[in-house]
Design a protein around this motif. Structure first.
Motif, PDB file in Angstrom:
ATOM      1  N   THR A  93      14.419  62.972  87.837  1.00 37.90           N
ATOM      2  CA  THR A  93      13.623  64.012  87.197  1.00 37.90           C
ATOM      3  C   THR A  93      12.169  63.555  87.091  1.00 37.90           C
ATOM      4  O   THR A  93      11.243  64.338  87.276  1.00 37.90           O
ATOM      5  CB  THR A  93      14.200  64.312  85.805  1.00 37.90           C
ATOM      6  OG1 THR A  93      15.602  64.496  85.936  1.00 37.90           O
ATOM      7  CG2 THR A  93      13.601  65.569  85.224  1.00 37.90           C
ATOM      8  N   THR A  94      11.981  62.271  86.792  1.00 37.94           N
ATOM      9  CA  THR A  94      10.620  61.740  86.691  1.00 37.94           C
ATOM     10  C   THR A  94       9.854  61.974  87.983  1.00 37.94           C
ATOM     11  O   THR A  94       8.705  62.423  87.971  1.00 37.94           O
ATOM     12  CB  THR A  94      10.670  60.227  86.406  1.00 37.94           C
ATOM     13  OG1 THR A  94      11.583  60.002  85.345  1.00 37.94           O
ATOM     14  CG2 THR A  94       9.307  59.701  86.057  1.00 37.94           C
ATOM     15  N   ASN A  95      10.490  61.671  89.112  1.00 34.21           N
ATOM     16  CA  ASN A  95       9.808  61.859  90.389  1.00 34.21           C
ATOM     17  C   ASN A  95       9.539  63.330  90.679  1.00 34.21           C
ATOM     18  O   ASN A  95       8.495  63.667  91.247  1.00 34.21           O
ATOM     19  CB  ASN A  95      10.642  61.262  91.520  1.00 34.21           C
ATOM     20  CG  ASN A  95      10.268  59.815  91.776  1.00 34.21           C
ATOM     21  OD1 ASN A  95       9.157  59.392  91.471  1.00 34.21           O
ATOM     22  ND2 ASN A  95      11.187  59.057  92.340  1.00 34.21           N
ATOM     23  N   PHE A 101       3.192  67.370  89.380  1.00 33.89           N
ATOM     24  CA  PHE A 101       1.926  67.108  88.691  1.00 33.89           C
ATOM     25  C   PHE A 101       0.860  66.660  89.696  1.00 33.89           C
ATOM     26  O   PHE A 101      -0.278  67.156  89.678  1.00 33.89           O
ATOM     27  CB  PHE A 101       2.118  66.037  87.618  1.00 33.89           C
ATOM     28  CG  PHE A 101       0.831  65.463  87.111  1.00 33.89           C
ATOM     29  CD1 PHE A 101       0.013  66.203  86.268  1.00 33.89           C
ATOM     30  CD2 PHE A 101       0.414  64.194  87.500  1.00 33.89           C
ATOM     31  CE1 PHE A 101      -1.187  65.691  85.829  1.00 33.89           C
ATOM     32  CE2 PHE A 101      -0.795  63.682  87.061  1.00 33.89           C
ATOM     33  CZ  PHE A 101      -1.591  64.435  86.223  1.00 33.89           C
ATOM     34  N   LEU A 102       1.229  65.733  90.558  1.00 34.41           N
ATOM     35  CA  LEU A 102       0.254  65.222  91.536  1.00 34.41           C
ATOM     36  C   LEU A 102      -0.240  66.351  92.436  1.00 34.41           C
ATOM     37  O   LEU A 102      -1.421  66.419  92.778  1.00 34.41           O
ATOM     38  CB  LEU A 102       0.884  64.113  92.380  1.00 34.41           C
ATOM     39  CG  LEU A 102       1.126  62.791  91.655  1.00 34.41           C
ATOM     40  CD1 LEU A 102       1.878  61.816  92.549  1.00 34.41           C
ATOM     41  CD2 LEU A 102      -0.199  62.186  91.200  1.00 34.41           C
ATOM     42  N   SER A 219      -3.431  59.928  77.824  1.00 34.68           N
ATOM     43  CA  SER A 219      -2.350  60.182  76.858  1.00 34.68           C
ATOM     44  C   SER A 219      -1.833  61.599  76.982  1.00 34.68           C
ATOM     45  O   SER A 219      -0.624  61.831  76.955  1.00 34.68           O
ATOM     46  CB  SER A 219      -2.809  59.978  75.418  1.00 34.68           C
ATOM     47  OG  SER A 219      -3.681  58.917  75.337  1.00 34.68           O
ATOM     48  N   ILE A 220      -2.773  62.551  77.092  1.00 32.06           N
ATOM     49  CA  ILE A 220      -2.335  63.954  77.235  1.00 32.06           C
ATOM     50  C   ILE A 220      -1.415  64.074  78.449  1.00 32.06           C
ATOM     51  O   ILE A 220      -0.343  64.695  78.385  1.00 32.06           O
ATOM     52  CB  ILE A 220      -3.557  64.885  77.430  1.00 32.06           C
ATOM     53  CG1 ILE A 220      -4.439  64.844  76.202  1.00 32.06           C
ATOM     54  CG2 ILE A 220      -3.078  66.302  77.766  1.00 32.06           C
ATOM     55  CD1 ILE A 220      -4.271  65.986  75.264  1.00 32.06           C
ATOM     56  N   ILE A 221      -1.827  63.455  79.553  1.00 28.21           N
ATOM     57  CA  ILE A 221      -1.035  63.553  80.789  1.00 28.21           C
ATOM     58  C   ILE A 221       0.342  62.924  80.581  1.00 28.21           C
ATOM     59  O   ILE A 221       1.377  63.555  80.829  1.00 28.21           O
ATOM     60  CB  ILE A 221      -1.778  62.865  81.960  1.00 28.21           C
ATOM     61  CG1 ILE A 221      -3.045  63.660  82.304  1.00 28.21           C
ATOM     62  CG2 ILE A 221      -0.875  62.737  83.175  1.00 28.21           C
ATOM     63  CD1 ILE A 221      -3.966  62.960  83.269  1.00 28.21           C
ATOM     64  N   LEU A 226       6.128  63.269  80.029  1.00 29.55           N
ATOM     65  CA  LEU A 226       7.362  62.708  79.465  1.00 29.55           C
ATOM     66  C   LEU A 226       8.174  63.793  78.768  1.00 29.55           C
ATOM     67  O   LEU A 226       9.398  63.857  78.913  1.00 29.55           O
ATOM     68  CB  LEU A 226       7.038  61.584  78.475  1.00 29.55           C
ATOM     69  CG  LEU A 226       6.633  60.248  79.106  1.00 29.55           C
ATOM     70  CD1 LEU A 226       6.304  59.233  78.020  1.00 29.55           C
ATOM     71  CD2 LEU A 226       7.728  59.714  80.019  1.00 29.55           C
ATOM     72  N   VAL A 227       7.468  64.657  78.030  1.00 33.98           N
ATOM     73  CA  VAL A 227       8.187  65.747  77.349  1.00 33.98           C
ATOM     74  C   VAL A 227       8.820  66.667  78.393  1.00 33.98           C
ATOM     75  O   VAL A 227       9.962  67.117  78.242  1.00 33.98           O
ATOM     76  CB  VAL A 227       7.243  66.530  76.402  1.00 33.98           C
ATOM     77  CG1 VAL A 227       7.951  67.739  75.824  1.00 33.98           C
ATOM     78  CG2 VAL A 227       6.744  65.629  75.296  1.00 33.98           C
ATOM     79  N   THR A 228       8.093  66.936  79.484  1.00 27.01           N
ATOM     80  CA  THR A 228       8.657  67.788  80.536  1.00 27.01           C
ATOM     81  C   THR A 228       9.956  67.196  81.078  1.00 27.01           C
ATOM     82  O   THR A 228      10.947  67.912  81.250  1.00 27.01           O
ATOM     83  CB  THR A 228       7.645  67.929  81.696  1.00 27.01           C
ATOM     84  OG1 THR A 228       6.400  68.341  81.171  1.00 27.01           O
ATOM     85  CG2 THR A 228       8.127  68.943  82.705  1.00 27.01           C
TER      86      THR A 228
END
Lengths: 236, 311
Positions: A93-95, A101-102, A219-221, A226-228
């Motif tokens: 999921t992280t990827n 995002f990228l 931090s915002i990013i 992480l929440v996503t």
């Protein structure tokens, strides 16, 4: 880097997807018309070789433009059911989140490229200080990326793109607004201005690179992404 | 090998899958059969790590889905229901993307799979513009591009025309010689035609799990004969036929004037048909129709899934 191989593949796919639908061109055109108008509106009155007009309005324009780019990223996949494809491929999921995002951040950065024409205009009409201009562009990329992360978070929360757009706009607009409302608050609440994206953007745009401003945007990013990831993993 | 052990999954109040357990050995084609909404798709989604089970564990090969989902996903090729795929992408780009993610770098494999699924002609079309049948084939190519050991197909033949259905079934049987295949369906003939083994699911529970031929033959003794006779009424007919050896009961189906239809339940191995015909002929009646039916998978399925189960 091997760990993020899939993120790069997803980023490539998303970028390609943006340019095969009209949305990328529409967003880019509107962005250029809006910034172009505000940049040139007063440019010849003041006869000053600077880009303040452009950078001053950029944070506000981004609150509309960035959500338009990010709104479909997860909402569309949830709506069409292709989320099932994405999440049954061997991609963490992280990827998946990072890849999207990228792609969005790269798109926002690409969108800034045509505005380098304004820099040429400024250069032709005088000899500008380049500190604020370079700072402004760096700040714009950071600010755009932070808004992208917020937009991806709201897109993961909804299956409706319109809802994703409006909530992302509200989130970005709030970040833009915070330092302006501190005027009406008791002075001990003045620290709230540190929450403001516009406050930190202005710092960078002055041409002063302070680690606090960098940390703010990062931090915002990081927090939004992480929440996503959590949101997507929890909804299984 | 896939081991599903006491797995449950609820969505809010609705229990979709309720404590099911089964083992699927390598090189088997298993059909997951059940009416719509029985929990087939939910089960498959848990095996493919799309959904997380609320309770129970699933092991695919050496890996548990909750501990090593990425490894599990690597060994599985999955065709989701309705093949919901990226409509704006070209078929070629979509398969390229999948191959990239899966780490398939062999161009030969790409051509092979395109040929196998018959999608060479549509490579440069948008997926959203394809017909249902072609979408399904693209989905199959997507599922098989990395030559997975386990292939999971959710309703693989839905929306295909009869020729394509036969093609896809042949393809599945072909793959099933070397690989483990699980397919879900609510079409009985599909299971009879392709699967070595059937698991029947009803309201989230397994109600039958056996080899296809066993499930059919376990009840083969229950045969019945359907007859339509003219020239008599039902009581005359049942009186005359009731005495024939092997006949358990005679049941009226419909009619009476001028043709009466009845279902004759049979028992034993003997064939009473000559006797039935003889009786009808001796009485001077007219035999309009006579057919023998053995219990099919269909009636097993109906028995297990209609009304049954606890509500």
């Amino acid at each position: 880097m091997r760990k993020y191989r899939e993120a790069l593949i997803i980023m490539r796919k998303e970028l390609r997807g943006m340019f095969t639908t009209p949305i990328a061109y529409i967003v880019m055109t509107i962005f250029l018309i809006a910034t172009g108008f505000f940049f040139f509106k007063d440019f010849f009155y003041f006869n000053q070789a600077e880009m303040r007009n452009f950078f001053q309005l950029l944070p506000l324009i981004f609150t509309f433009v960035v959500p338009a780019v990010t709104m479909r990223l997860f909402a569309e996949e949830k709506q069409s059911g292709s989320m099932e494809i994405l999440l049954t491929l061997p991609v963490s999921t992280t990827n998946a989140v990072l890849g999207k995002f990228l792609a969005a951040a790269a798109f926002i950065s690409l969108m800034l490229v045509p505005t380098l024409f304004y820099v040429v205009t400024v250069e032709l009409s005088g000899s500008p200080y380049y500190g604020p201009i370079i700072g402004g562009y760096l700040g714009a990329v950071l600010l755009g990326s932070a808004y992208c992360a917020v937009g991806i978070l709201t897109s993961s929360l909804s299956r409706d793109q319109i809802v994703a757009f409006i909530t992302a706009w509200a989130g970005c607009f709030f970040l833009w607004l915070v330092d302006k409302i501190t005027l009406f608050l008791p002075s001990w609440l003045g620290f709230l201005e540190y929450l403001s994206s516009d406050f930190h953007f202005k710092n960078i745009e002055r041409g002063v690179l302070d680690s606090r401003d960098l940390i703010y945007f990062l931090s915002i990013i990081v927090i939004s992404l992480l929440v996503t990831v959590r949101v997507i993993d929890e909804r299984r | 090998m896939i081991r599903v052990d006491g797995v449950s999954k609820s969505f809010g109040e609705v229990v979709a899958v309720d404590g099911i357990s089964f083992i699927i050995r390598d090189g088997e084609i298993t059909g997951l059969l059940g009416p719509n909404g029985a929990g087939k798709t939910t089960t498959l989604r848990m095996i493919t790590c799309y959904l997380r089970p609320d309770r129970g564990s699933i092991t695919v090969g050496d890996y548990r889905v909750d501990e090593n989902p990425l490894e599990v996903r690597k060994t599985i090729g999955y065709l989701p229901e309705l093949a919901p795929i990226y409509g704006d992408m070209l078929v070629f780009d979509y398969l390229m993307f999948t191959a990239d993610i899966r780490g398939v770098q062999d161009d030969g494999r790409f051509r092979e799979i395109a040929g196998l699924c018959g999608i060479n002609d549509v490579m440069h079309k948008k997926i959203g513009e394809l017909s249902k049948g072609y979408k399904q084939r693209v989905g199959l190519a997507y599922a098989m591009i990395h030559d997975p050991d386990i292939l999971i197909l959710d309703e693989p033949t839905s929306g295909l025309d009869p020729n394509q259905i036969i093609e896809i079934r042949n393809l599945i049987r072909e793959i099933g010689r070397k690989k483990t295949v699980i397919l879900s369906t609510h079409i009985l003939s599909e299971v009879e035609a392709t699967c070595d083994r059937v698991i029947i699911i009803h309201r989230g529970k397994i109600v039958a799990d056996d080899r296809t031929e066993n499930l059919k033959s376990s009840s083969a003794a229950e045969r019945s004969l359907y007859v339509s006779v003219g020239g008599t009424d039902f009581s005359g007919l049942s009186g005359a036929l009731g005495g024939i050896p092997g006949v358990v009961s005679v049941e009226r189906i419909e009619g009476g004037d001028p043709i009466v239809s009845a279902r004759i339940a049979l028992t034993g191995a003997g064939d009473p048909r000559p006797e039935v015909f003889g009786t009808v002929a001796r009485n001077g009646w007219v035999l309009y129709e006579m057919s023998q039916k053995t219990r099919s998978l269909e009636s097993v399925f109906r028995e297990l899934t209609v009304g049954g189960g606890d509500a």
